[in-house]
Design a protein around this motif. Structure first.
Motif, PDB file in Angstrom:
ATOM      1  N   GLU A  93       0.847  -1.387  -0.110  1.00 18.35           N
ATOM      2  CA  GLU A  93       0.011  -0.015  -0.053  1.00 18.35           C
ATOM      3  C   GLU A  93       0.900   1.488   0.002  1.00 18.35           C
ATOM      4  OE1 GLU A  93      -3.581   1.858   2.869  1.00 18.35           O
ATOM      5  OE2 GLU A  93      -3.260  -0.269   2.402  1.00 18.35           O
ATOM      6  N   HIS A  94       1.770   1.055   0.742  1.00 21.68           N
ATOM      7  CA  HIS A  94       2.809   2.277   0.947  1.00 21.68           C
ATOM      8  C   HIS A  94       3.554   2.571  -0.467  1.00 21.68           C
ATOM      9  CE1 HIS A  94       6.218   4.338   3.378  1.00 21.68           C
ATOM     10  NE2 HIS A  94       6.243   4.919   2.429  1.00 21.68           N
ATOM     11  N   ALA A  95       3.815   1.247  -1.207  1.00 24.69           N
ATOM     12  CA  ALA A  95       4.505   1.616  -2.335  1.00 24.69           C
ATOM     13  C   ALA A  95       3.522   2.084  -3.326  1.00 24.69           C
ATOM     14  CB  ALA A  95       4.932   0.242  -2.919  1.00 24.69           C
ATOM     15  N   ASP A  97       1.265   4.444  -2.786  1.00 21.58           N
ATOM     16  CA  ASP A  97       1.134   5.760  -2.538  1.00 21.58           C
ATOM     17  C   ASP A  97       2.332   6.320  -2.898  1.00 21.58           C
ATOM     18  OD1 ASP A  97      -1.087   5.480  -1.015  1.00 21.58           O
ATOM     19  OD2 ASP A  97      -0.104   5.408   0.815  1.00 21.58           O
ATOM     20  N   GLU A  98       3.483   6.010  -2.817  1.00 27.54           N
ATOM     21  CA  GLU A  98       4.403   6.626  -3.442  1.00 27.54           C
ATOM     22  C   GLU A  98       4.708   6.876  -4.810  1.00 27.54           C
ATOM     23  OE1 GLU A  98       6.040   8.135  -1.293  1.00 27.54           O
ATOM     24  OE2 GLU A  98       6.106   7.132   0.637  1.00 27.54           O
ATOM     25  N   PHE A  99       4.032   5.802  -5.587  1.00 26.93           N
ATOM     26  CA  PHE A  99       4.105   5.793  -7.108  1.00 26.93           C
ATOM     27  C   PHE A  99       3.008   6.987  -7.345  1.00 26.93           C
ATOM     28  CE2 PHE A  99       5.296   1.436  -7.383  1.00 26.93           C
ATOM     29  CZ  PHE A  99       6.688   1.636  -7.887  1.00 26.93           C
ATOM     30  N   GLY A 133      11.742  16.391  -0.463  1.00 33.13           N
ATOM     31  CA  GLY A 133      10.972  15.639   0.747  1.00 33.13           C
ATOM     32  C   GLY A 133      11.474  14.486   1.522  1.00 33.13           C
ATOM     33  N   HIS A 134      11.611  13.500   0.651  1.00 27.15           N
ATOM     34  CA  HIS A 134      11.958  12.367   1.540  1.00 27.15           C
ATOM     35  C   HIS A 134      13.564  11.971   1.563  1.00 27.15           C
ATOM     36  CE1 HIS A 134       8.540   9.746   2.086  1.00 27.15           C
ATOM     37  NE2 HIS A 134       8.202  10.187   0.902  1.00 27.15           N
ATOM     38  N   GLY A 135      13.889  10.963   2.457  1.00 26.92           N
ATOM     39  CA  GLY A 135      15.081  10.569   2.482  1.00 26.92           C
ATOM     40  C   GLY A 135      15.234   9.229   1.846  1.00 26.92           C
ATOM     41  N   SER A 156      12.395   8.618   7.518  1.00 21.95           N
ATOM     42  CA  SER A 156      12.184   9.144   6.390  1.00 21.95           C
ATOM     43  C   SER A 156      10.790  10.174   6.112  1.00 21.95           C
ATOM     44  CB  SER A 156      12.466   8.397   5.355  1.00 21.95           C
ATOM     45  OG  SER A 156      13.823   7.537   5.372  1.00 21.95           O
ATOM     46  N   GLU A 157       9.859   9.344   6.543  1.00 24.50           N
ATOM     47  CA  GLU A 157       8.519   9.698   6.314  1.00 24.50           C
ATOM     48  C   GLU A 157       8.305  10.868   7.466  1.00 24.50           C
ATOM     49  OE1 GLU A 157       6.625   8.723   4.144  1.00 24.50           O
ATOM     50  OE2 GLU A 157       7.556   7.103   3.460  1.00 24.50           O
ATOM     51  N   LYS A 158       8.779  10.825   8.404  1.00 21.26           N
ATOM     52  CA  LYS A 158       8.847  11.872   9.563  1.00 21.26           C
ATOM     53  C   LYS A 158       9.218  13.091   8.775  1.00 21.26           C
ATOM     54  CE  LYS A 158       9.424  12.708  14.584  1.00 21.26           C
ATOM     55  NZ  LYS A 158       9.681  12.231  15.434  1.00 21.26           N
ATOM     56  N   ASP A 187      -0.983  11.211   3.265  1.00 20.00           N
ATOM     57  CA  ASP A 187      -0.093  10.046   3.138  1.00 20.00           C
ATOM     58  C   ASP A 187       1.144   9.785   3.909  1.00 20.00           C
ATOM     59  OD1 ASP A 187      -2.146   9.375   1.474  1.00 20.00           O
ATOM     60  OD2 ASP A 187      -1.266   9.453  -0.377  1.00 20.00           O
ATOM     61  N   GLU A 188       1.975  10.858   3.660  1.00 21.65           N
ATOM     62  CA  GLU A 188       3.187  10.613   4.661  1.00 21.65           C
ATOM     63  C   GLU A 188       2.941  10.653   6.054  1.00 21.65           C
ATOM     64  OE1 GLU A 188       4.894  10.102   2.559  1.00 21.65           O
ATOM     65  OE2 GLU A 188       5.400  11.496   0.773  1.00 21.65           O
ATOM     66  N   THR A 189       1.913  11.416   6.623  1.00 26.68           N
ATOM     67  CA  THR A 189       1.543  11.334   8.066  1.00 26.68           C
ATOM     68  C   THR A 189       0.977   9.723   8.440  1.00 26.68           C
ATOM     69  OG1 THR A 189       0.806  13.535   7.755  1.00 26.68           O
ATOM     70  CG2 THR A 189       0.506  12.312   9.704  1.00 26.68           C
ATOM     71  N   PHE A 190       0.167   9.227   7.304  1.00 24.95           N
ATOM     72  CA  PHE A 190       0.062   7.848   7.575  1.00 24.95           C
ATOM     73  C   PHE A 190       1.157   6.767   7.399  1.00 24.95           C
ATOM     74  CE2 PHE A 190      -0.970   3.648   5.322  1.00 24.95           C
ATOM     75  CZ  PHE A 190      -1.521   3.181   6.293  1.00 24.95           C
ATOM     76  N   HIS A 191       2.056   7.106   6.598  1.00 23.20           N
ATOM     77  CA  HIS A 191       3.379   6.385   6.488  1.00 23.20           C
ATOM     78  C   HIS A 191       4.177   6.391   7.772  1.00 23.20           C
ATOM     79  CE1 HIS A 191       3.054   6.787   2.013  1.00 23.20           C
ATOM     80  NE2 HIS A 191       2.155   5.967   2.297  1.00 23.20           N
ATOM     81  N   MET A 192       4.244   7.620   8.158  1.00 26.31           N
ATOM     82  CA  MET A 192       4.913   7.875   9.501  1.00 26.31           C
ATOM     83  C   MET A 192       4.482   7.205  10.521  1.00 26.31           C
ATOM     84  SD  MET A 192       5.505  11.660  11.216  1.00 26.31           S
ATOM     85  CE  MET A 192       4.127  11.688  11.974  1.00 26.31           C
TER      86      MET A 192
HETATM   87 FE   LIG Z   1       5.720   8.372   2.016  1.00 25.80          FE
END
Ligand SMILES: [Fe+2]
Ligand SMILES: [Fe+2]
Length: 280
Positions: A93-95, A97-99, A133-135, A156-158, A187-192
């Motif tokens: 699911e995360h992948a 989102d990133e796509f 944004g991301h690391g 990274s998400e944080k 989404d990033e908050t959810f990933h974090m």
């Molecule tokens: Fe993310």
């Protein structure tokens, strides 16, 4: 496939979708949205200046798009190699989102490109001082344990959530780009949040120690990035000083020597000329 079978499939898909949304909402509400870090807040004027130029904005959005898509590919790989079924689902699911983030950034960059003027200067983007944004571009999937992967992803998400909050806030002059950041930020908050929850599940006792180790690794990479950027600036400065301080005396000496040279053909004294029947 019979009509009844198709209907059952659709209902199952809908039911999965519904439970997925509910899970996400529960996980999102479990922790508050990330506040930008003090450093990101301090760099807000720099971010405002960087994002104020349309061409620079296009370049940055395109770079973000690449980072998100690459990150999605790596997380997809993480879903392949993990032996934990729940993590596999979450990684998938995360992948996705990133796509999707990659596509959102690219579409926004394309829309901006249509109205971008060609006269602005997109040269300096402060990437070493305030990276994208991301690391996630530092992610090494193979050989990493689930614990290290989750600790890395969480940080990274944080970081992404913190920076995207600042980007959204400085983007008042461009509401469509601001809306893109707003959407991705959710989404990033959810990933974090899910990475931290899962880290605590997989390693209930020592997850904080793993987080600190990942933090130190990020700190070292930040130092290397800053040192490389600073070395680039110092190198350019020294070469410029050399160009203006060391080169002029040599140019003056060369010009003086050129003035002393007789112009045109010169008569060579008889007997000093070499034979012309060989090359040297
Ligand atoms: Fe993310
Ligand atoms: Fe993302």
């Amino acid at each position: 496939m019979p009509i009844k079978g198709k209907l059952v499939d659709k209902l199952l898909t809908f039911s999965n979708f519904k439970s997925h949304i509910l899970t996400r909402l529960m996980m999102d509400s479990a922790r508050p949205h990330e506040r930008p870090t003090a450093l990101d807040r301090m760099l807000a004027p720099l971010h405002r200046w960087i994002w104020s130029d349309t061409d620079r904005r296009v370049q940055k959005l395109l770079r973000f798009s690449e980072t998100e898509t690459d990150g999605g590919r790596d997380i997809l790989r993480a879903a392949e190699v993990t032996s934990d079924p729940l993590l596999r689902r979450l990684y998938l699911e995360h992948a996705i989102d990133e796509f999707r983030h990659g596509v959102l950034f690219r579409h926004r960059a394309a829309a901006l490109l249509k109205v971008a003027s060609s006269g602005s200067n997109a040269g300096f983007q402060g990437e070493w001082l305030a990276p994208g944004g991301h690391g996630l571009d530092d992610l090494q999937v193979d050989g990493e344990s689930d614990i290290d992967m989750l600790a890395f992803l969480h940080l990274s998400e944080k970081a992404a959530a913190s920076r995207f909050t600042v980007y959204r806030d400085v983007m008042q002059h461009d509401p469509p780009t601001r809306a893109v950041f707003e959407e991705i930020l959710r989404d990033e908050t959810f990933h974090m949040n899910y990475t931290l929850t899962q880290l605590a599940r997989v390693e209930p006792k020592q997850h904080r120690r793993h987080l600190w180790r990942a933090r130190l690794s990020r700190l070292w990479k930040t130092y290397l990035r800053l040192a490389t950027g600073l070395a680039g600036i110092l190198g350019s400065l020294l070469l410029t000083i050399q160009y203006f301080v060391l080169l002029p005396p040599f140019a003056w000496l060369a010009k003086r020597a050129a003035r002393r040279e007789p112009s045109g053909w010169t008569i060579v004294a008889a007997g000093t000329s070499q034979s012309l029947d060989r090359q040297y």
